[in-house]
Design a protein around this motif. Structure first.
Motif, PDB file in Angstrom:
ATOM      1  N   ALA A 139      18.010  -4.819   4.876  1.00 41.87           N
ATOM      2  CA  ALA A 139      17.474  -3.610   5.508  1.00 41.87           C
ATOM      3  C   ALA A 139      16.104  -3.247   4.971  1.00 41.87           C
ATOM      4  N   ASP A 140      15.940  -3.284   3.676  1.00 38.51           N
ATOM      5  CA  ASP A 140      14.692  -2.929   3.012  1.00 38.51           C
ATOM      6  C   ASP A 140      13.650  -4.022   3.233  1.00 38.51           C
ATOM      7  N   ALA A 141      12.546  -3.668   3.887  1.00 36.56           N
ATOM      8  CA  ALA A 141      11.505  -4.655   4.183  1.00 36.56           C
ATOM      9  C   ALA A 141      10.845  -5.202   2.921  1.00 36.56           C
ATOM     10  N   PHE A 142      10.936  -4.465   1.812  1.00 33.83           N
ATOM     11  CA  PHE A 142      10.328  -4.939   0.573  1.00 33.83           C
ATOM     12  C   PHE A 142      11.113  -6.078  -0.065  1.00 33.83           C
ATOM     13  N   THR A 143      12.281  -6.407   0.477  1.00 32.28           N
ATOM     14  CA  THR A 143      12.990  -7.590  -0.001  1.00 32.28           C
ATOM     15  C   THR A 143      12.311  -8.862   0.479  1.00 32.28           C
ATOM     16  N   ALA A 144      11.382  -8.732   1.423  1.00 30.20           N
ATOM     17  CA  ALA A 144      10.545  -9.863   1.844  1.00 30.20           C
ATOM     18  C   ALA A 144       9.281  -9.842   0.996  1.00 30.20           C
ATOM     19  N   PRO A 145       9.116 -10.756   0.047  1.00 26.19           N
ATOM     20  CA  PRO A 145       7.969 -10.728  -0.878  1.00 26.19           C
ATOM     21  C   PRO A 145       6.613 -10.690  -0.180  1.00 26.19           C
ATOM     22  N   GLU A 146       6.557 -11.235   1.031  1.00 23.79           N
ATOM     23  CA  GLU A 146       5.284 -11.286   1.738  1.00 23.79           C
ATOM     24  C   GLU A 146       4.736  -9.896   2.023  1.00 23.79           C
ATOM     25  N   LEU A 147       5.607  -8.907   2.200  1.00 22.75           N
ATOM     26  CA  LEU A 147       5.142  -7.556   2.500  1.00 22.75           C
ATOM     27  C   LEU A 147       4.286  -7.014   1.358  1.00 22.75           C
ATOM     28  N   GLU A 148       4.768  -7.112   0.140  1.00 24.91           N
ATOM     29  CA  GLU A 148       3.995  -6.605  -0.999  1.00 24.91           C
ATOM     30  C   GLU A 148       2.710  -7.394  -1.192  1.00 24.91           C
ATOM     31  N   ARG A 149       2.748  -8.695  -0.913  1.00 25.31           N
ATOM     32  CA  ARG A 149       1.527  -9.495  -1.047  1.00 25.31           C
ATOM     33  C   ARG A 149       0.464  -9.037  -0.054  1.00 25.31           C
ATOM     34  N   VAL A 150       0.888  -8.767   1.192  1.00 27.23           N
ATOM     35  CA  VAL A 150      -0.051  -8.296   2.212  1.00 27.23           C
ATOM     36  C   VAL A 150      -0.623  -6.934   1.827  1.00 27.23           C
ATOM     37  N   LEU A 151       0.230  -6.023   1.397  1.00 25.01           N
ATOM     38  CA  LEU A 151      -0.228  -4.680   1.038  1.00 25.01           C
ATOM     39  C   LEU A 151      -1.180  -4.719  -0.154  1.00 25.01           C
ATOM     40  N   GLU A 152      -0.925  -5.613  -1.091  1.00 27.06           N
ATOM     41  CA  GLU A 152      -1.816  -5.733  -2.251  1.00 27.06           C
ATOM     42  C   GLU A 152      -3.173  -6.287  -1.849  1.00 27.06           C
ATOM     43  N   ARG A 153      -3.166  -7.327  -1.004  1.00 29.98           N
ATOM     44  CA  ARG A 153      -4.435  -7.914  -0.549  1.00 29.98           C
ATOM     45  C   ARG A 153      -5.269  -6.906   0.222  1.00 29.98           C
ATOM     46  N   GLN A 154      -4.593  -6.070   1.015  1.00 29.60           N
ATOM     47  CA  GLN A 154      -5.290  -5.091   1.853  1.00 29.60           C
ATOM     48  C   GLN A 154      -5.564  -3.782   1.104  1.00 29.60           C
ATOM     49  N   LYS A 155      -5.166  -3.699  -0.160  1.00 36.12           N
ATOM     50  CA  LYS A 155      -5.345  -2.498  -0.990  1.00 36.12           C
ATOM     51  C   LYS A 155      -4.770  -1.263  -0.301  1.00 36.12           C
ATOM     52  N   VAL A 156      -3.549  -1.414   0.185  1.00 35.11           N
ATOM     53  CA  VAL A 156      -2.866  -0.344   0.903  1.00 35.11           C
ATOM     54  C   VAL A 156      -2.011   0.483  -0.056  1.00 35.11           C
ATOM     55  N   GLY A 157      -2.204   1.798   0.002  1.00 35.32           N
ATOM     56  CA  GLY A 157      -1.389   2.711  -0.787  1.00 35.32           C
ATOM     57  C   GLY A 157      -0.643   3.716   0.061  1.00 35.32           C
ATOM     58  N   ARG A 158      -1.040   3.799   1.348  1.00 46.11           N
ATOM     59  CA  ARG A 158      -0.402   4.751   2.264  1.00 46.11           C
ATOM     60  C   ARG A 158       0.248   3.985   3.411  1.00 46.11           C
ATOM     61  N   LEU A 159       1.506   4.281   3.645  1.00 44.59           N
ATOM     62  CA  LEU A 159       2.258   3.600   4.687  1.00 44.59           C
ATOM     63  C   LEU A 159       2.779   4.597   5.709  1.00 44.59           C
ATOM     64  N   GLN A 160       2.555   4.289   6.970  1.00 41.14           N
ATOM     65  CA  GLN A 160       3.236   5.022   8.031  1.00 41.14           C
ATOM     66  C   GLN A 160       4.276   4.061   8.595  1.00 41.14           C
ATOM     67  N   ILE A 161       5.537   4.451   8.531  1.00 43.09           N
ATOM     68  CA  ILE A 161       6.635   3.558   8.881  1.00 43.09           C
ATOM     69  C   ILE A 161       7.368   4.091  10.109  1.00 43.09           C
TER      70      ILE A 161
END
Length: 223
Positions: A139-161
């Motif tokens: 259920a938790d999208a953060f269990t997919a490691p690629e999500l955190e890698r993308v957010l880190e590369r894009q310097k994202v700190g704010r998420l609209q879900i």
């Protein structure tokens, strides 16, 4: 005879216990390394499980087609805003892993979200550019490691879900994001849920944990 009855009872108990454990594990939000919010000035739109398996489903556990149309329309507005303002748009799709959970999905939910399903793609009514498409097994999208890698590369700190279901995968992903120090928000019009009454309680719990809600216009102004 009693021996076989006893063995059967043990097997049933073991399967029941494993099923309950697996269900709880599937829905539980993860914890992770806290982000340095000062180094994450950017925002992203995350769309959860907006797949044909779920949006076009009929019968038990299906969404009202009229509500699906309205929700997708609202999400399309958010995608347009994100595309125009340079925010990355990330879709996260559910594909279950493991023979046992896929057996349960086949028996209880017509195989929706299973690897062999024909409805794993995003709903074709979703418009705009999707910058990243990620698959998850829980259920938790953060269990997919690629999500955190993308957010880190894009310097994202704010998420609209946004996406579905508000009481399950959306909730777990929001809680996992809060656990990591993200600023998390959602637009109510962009959330689908089979049980609106429970969603009201879920929203209250999310608000207590720091998740905020607002309109598409408010999101545009914040970005």
């Amino acid at each position: 005879m009693w021996l076989w009855i006893g063995i059967g009872a043990v097997i049933i108990l073991a399967l029941t216990t494993y099923t309950i454990y697996g269900h709880k594990r599937h829905l539980s939000p993860t914890k992770g390394k806290k982000i340095d919010f000062s180094q994450r000035p950017n925002s992203a739109l995350v769309i959860i499980d907006l797949q044909e398996d779920f949006t076009l489903a009929t019968g038990k556990n299906a969404y009202d087609p009229a509500l699906v149309e309205k929700t997708i329309s609202a999400i399309n507005e958010l995608v347009q805003i994100a595309n125009e303002t340079g925010q990355p748009v990330i879709s996260v799709r559910q594909i279950f892993k493991g023979w046992y959970i896929n057996l349960l999905v086949k028996l209880l939910n017509k195989g929706r979200g299973s690897p062999k399903s024909a409805g794993l793609d995003l709903d074709s009514r979703l418009n705009g550019d999707i910058d990243h498409d990620i698959t998850k097994a829980r259920a938790d999208a953060f269990t997919a490691p690629e999500l955190e890698r993308v957010l880190e590369r894009q310097k994202v700190g704010r998420l609209q879900i946004v996406g579905l279901d508000g009481n399950y995968c959306v909730k777990a992903t929001m809680q996992a994001a809060i656990n990591r120090g993200y600023d998390v928000s959602f637009t109510d019009a962009g959330i689908l849920t089979v049980n609106p009454a429970i969603w009201q309680k879920t929203k209250a719990r999310l608000a207590a944990s720091g998740v905020t809600s607002g309109s598409a216009q408010a999101s545009a102004e914040a970005s």
